[in-house]
Design a protein around this motif. Structure first.
Motif: not given
Length: 137
Positions: A34-38, A54-59, A67-79
């Motif tokens: 889920v990426v809200l920003r980035g 996983i998510v870059g700090a840019y748009l 354009y540089p920005t901040y990241v608002i995101a969450t991810a789940t990884i199955i290992e």
């Protein structure tokens, strides 16, 4: 409708402004993202390794300008982790169960599945673990 509420002993994870990329600390498969920003650089089902962005700090803007920005995101990884336990002597069902429980206890994250396989000189334990990572301050 039945609601079971329990008072938590830790503060909830709050998503905030994070000026750096969201980087995977695990090897595995992206289960959710889920990426809200980035800018998402992977998608659900992709295989990632440790230190994968996983998510870059840019748009991206017009003509692929970034354009540089901040990241608002969450991810789940199955290992998936595999571990060999050497056993001298007879391998019993209770020994296999104990080995599985120890492997689950020593793992970080949410254990989804644990399997054990007997070999000639030990037990092979395979664990599937869900990790949740967030871009938080």
């Amino acid at each position: 409708l039945v609601i079971n509420s329990v008072l938590s002993d830790k503060d909830p994870t709050v998503l905030g402004e994070n000026s750096s990329d969201l980087i995977s600390p695990y090897n595995g498969i992206i289960e959710s993202l889920v990426v809200l920003r980035g800018t998402p650089l992977v998608k659900v089902g992709d295989v990632v390794s440790e230190n994968t962005v996983i998510v870059g700090a840019y748009l991206k803007g017009k003509e692929d300008k970034t354009y540089p920005t901040y990241v608002i995101a969450t991810a789940t990884i199955i290992e998936n982790k595999t571990r060999f336990i050497k056993i001298d002597g007879e391998i019993t069902d209770s020994l296999i169960l104990s080995a599985k429980k120890v492997a689950e206890f020593e793992s970080d994250g949410e254990v989804i599945q644990t399997d054990a396989e007997k070999t000639l000189n030990g037990i092979i334990i395979t664990i599937k673990i869900r990790h949740t990572i967030n871009a938080v301050i």
